[in-house]
Design a protein around this motif. Structure first.
Motif, PDB file in Angstrom:
ATOM      1  N   GLU A  86     -21.672 -53.151 -70.864  1.00 30.41           N
ATOM      2  CA  GLU A  86     -23.101 -53.238 -70.660  1.00 30.41           C
ATOM      3  C   GLU A  86     -23.310 -54.097 -69.205  1.00 30.41           C
ATOM      4  O   GLU A  86     -24.701 -54.087 -68.995  1.00 30.41           O
ATOM      5  CB  GLU A  86     -24.186 -53.511 -71.608  1.00 30.41           C
ATOM      6  CG  GLU A  86     -23.897 -55.118 -72.311  1.00 30.41           C
ATOM      7  CD  GLU A  86     -22.502 -55.246 -73.253  1.00 30.41           C
ATOM      8  OE1 GLU A  86     -22.304 -56.294 -73.636  1.00 30.41           O
ATOM      9  OE2 GLU A  86     -21.634 -54.341 -73.497  1.00 30.41           O
ATOM     10  N   ASP A  87     -22.460 -54.852 -68.841  1.00 27.89           N
ATOM     11  CA  ASP A  87     -22.694 -55.568 -67.613  1.00 27.89           C
ATOM     12  C   ASP A  87     -22.975 -55.066 -66.463  1.00 27.89           C
ATOM     13  O   ASP A  87     -22.136 -54.104 -66.107  1.00 27.89           O
ATOM     14  CB  ASP A  87     -21.607 -56.605 -67.399  1.00 27.89           C
ATOM     15  CG  ASP A  87     -21.637 -57.903 -68.453  1.00 27.89           C
ATOM     16  OD1 ASP A  87     -22.793 -58.067 -69.343  1.00 27.89           O
ATOM     17  OD2 ASP A  87     -20.269 -58.276 -68.845  1.00 27.89           O
ATOM     18  N   ILE A  88     -23.948 -55.312 -65.515  1.00 28.98           N
ATOM     19  CA  ILE A  88     -24.216 -54.680 -64.280  1.00 28.98           C
ATOM     20  C   ILE A  88     -23.943 -55.707 -63.195  1.00 28.98           C
ATOM     21  O   ILE A  88     -23.475 -55.412 -62.145  1.00 28.98           O
ATOM     22  CB  ILE A  88     -25.482 -53.899 -64.356  1.00 28.98           C
ATOM     23  CG1 ILE A  88     -25.528 -52.866 -65.204  1.00 28.98           C
ATOM     24  CG2 ILE A  88     -25.881 -53.459 -62.713  1.00 28.98           C
ATOM     25  CD1 ILE A  88     -26.722 -52.094 -65.358  1.00 28.98           C
ATOM     26  N   LEU A  89     -24.702 -56.842 -63.521  1.00 30.13           N
ATOM     27  CA  LEU A  89     -24.734 -58.022 -62.610  1.00 30.13           C
ATOM     28  C   LEU A  89     -24.270 -59.362 -63.278  1.00 30.13           C
ATOM     29  O   LEU A  89     -24.698 -59.563 -64.543  1.00 30.13           O
ATOM     30  CB  LEU A  89     -26.094 -58.351 -62.073  1.00 30.13           C
ATOM     31  CG  LEU A  89     -26.302 -59.345 -61.143  1.00 30.13           C
ATOM     32  CD1 LEU A  89     -25.633 -59.192 -59.815  1.00 30.13           C
ATOM     33  CD2 LEU A  89     -27.827 -59.661 -60.931  1.00 30.13           C
ATOM     34  N   LYS A  90     -23.024 -59.812 -63.006  1.00 33.21           N
ATOM     35  CA  LYS A  90     -22.446 -60.732 -63.757  1.00 33.21           C
ATOM     36  C   LYS A  90     -22.480 -62.061 -62.886  1.00 33.21           C
ATOM     37  O   LYS A  90     -21.818 -62.331 -61.903  1.00 33.21           O
ATOM     38  CB  LYS A  90     -21.029 -60.518 -64.126  1.00 33.21           C
ATOM     39  CG  LYS A  90     -20.171 -61.298 -65.024  1.00 33.21           C
ATOM     40  CD  LYS A  90     -20.674 -60.838 -66.412  1.00 33.21           C
ATOM     41  CE  LYS A  90     -19.987 -61.914 -67.391  1.00 33.21           C
ATOM     42  NZ  LYS A  90     -20.408 -61.667 -68.578  1.00 33.21           N
ATOM     43  N   LYS A  91     -22.998 -63.168 -63.381  1.00 32.89           N
ATOM     44  CA  LYS A  91     -23.198 -64.723 -62.730  1.00 32.89           C
ATOM     45  C   LYS A  91     -21.693 -65.297 -62.766  1.00 32.89           C
ATOM     46  O   LYS A  91     -21.348 -65.447 -64.062  1.00 32.89           O
ATOM     47  CB  LYS A  91     -24.330 -65.470 -63.537  1.00 32.89           C
ATOM     48  CG  LYS A  91     -24.482 -66.687 -62.791  1.00 32.89           C
ATOM     49  CD  LYS A  91     -25.633 -67.570 -63.341  1.00 32.89           C
ATOM     50  CE  LYS A  91     -25.892 -68.712 -62.436  1.00 32.89           C
ATOM     51  NZ  LYS A  91     -27.153 -69.211 -63.187  1.00 32.89           N
TER      52      LYS A  91
END
Length: 184
Positions: A86-91
């Motif tokens: 479900e990750d699209i943008l990962k810090k």
């Protein structure tokens, strides 16, 4: 943004420009190419002082690093072993992010594209694991034109002209557990 390829990010640039209501700074060299396509040119600029969105490679950027720079790196393969589905943008840290982004079309996009073009035949560039070239051609066969005539004088013989580039290989990915963080 850290972009490894020269081209291919245009869709992303346009969508970022729309979302933030500002142009994306690109190098003068890239702007020269984008100016020829009005749909792209209206979302790009070679003036680094006029925007906060930078995809200039920082080599020709005329804006000094203020220390508040956020770096976004579009990636595909990193997400296969370092993120949840479900990750699209990962810090990654306070100023570094990974964005799930692919240059490659999905199977449904390929089907839509081939269905629109209606070519006489389809050949695979790469063969996915556990598939043959014939499997791929069969999967897409309902989208090609059916020859109206079987007259040999008007058929195009390409059987021996085309060969796939190779097999698609993928290393087994070690999936991380939910909540586990792994920086690259």
């Amino acid at each position: 943004m850290v972009c490894r390829a020269k081209y291919g990010y245009e869709y992303l640039f346009v969508e970022l420009s729309k979302a933030f209501n500002m142009k994306v700074h690109v190098s003068s060299y890239m702007m020269m190419h984008y100016q020829t396509v009005s749909e792209l040119a209206s979302h790009m600029t070679s003036d680094g002082t006029s925007t906060q969105l930078h995809a200039c490679g920082y080599t020709t950027c005329n804006v000094a690093d203020t220390g508040n720079t956020i770096v976004i790196k579009p990636s595909t393969m990193w997400f296969t072993s370092n993120a949840q589905p479900e990750d699209i943008l990962k810090k990654i840290d306070d100023s570094y992010y990974r964005l799930c982004f692919s240059f490659h079309s999905s199977y449904s996009e390929i089907r839509d594209f081939i269905g629109y073009l209606k070519p006489w035949q389809v050949k695979a560039n790469v063969i996915p694991m556990k598939c043959s070239e014939e499997d791929i051609i069969e999967r897409l066969s309902d989208l090609v034109r059916v020859p109206v005539s079987t007259n040999a004088s008007c058929s195009i013989k390409t059987e021996n002209l085309y060969k796939p580039l190779g097999l698609l290989k993928k290393k087994p990915a070690k999936r991380k557990q939910k909540g586990e963080f792994r920086a690259s």
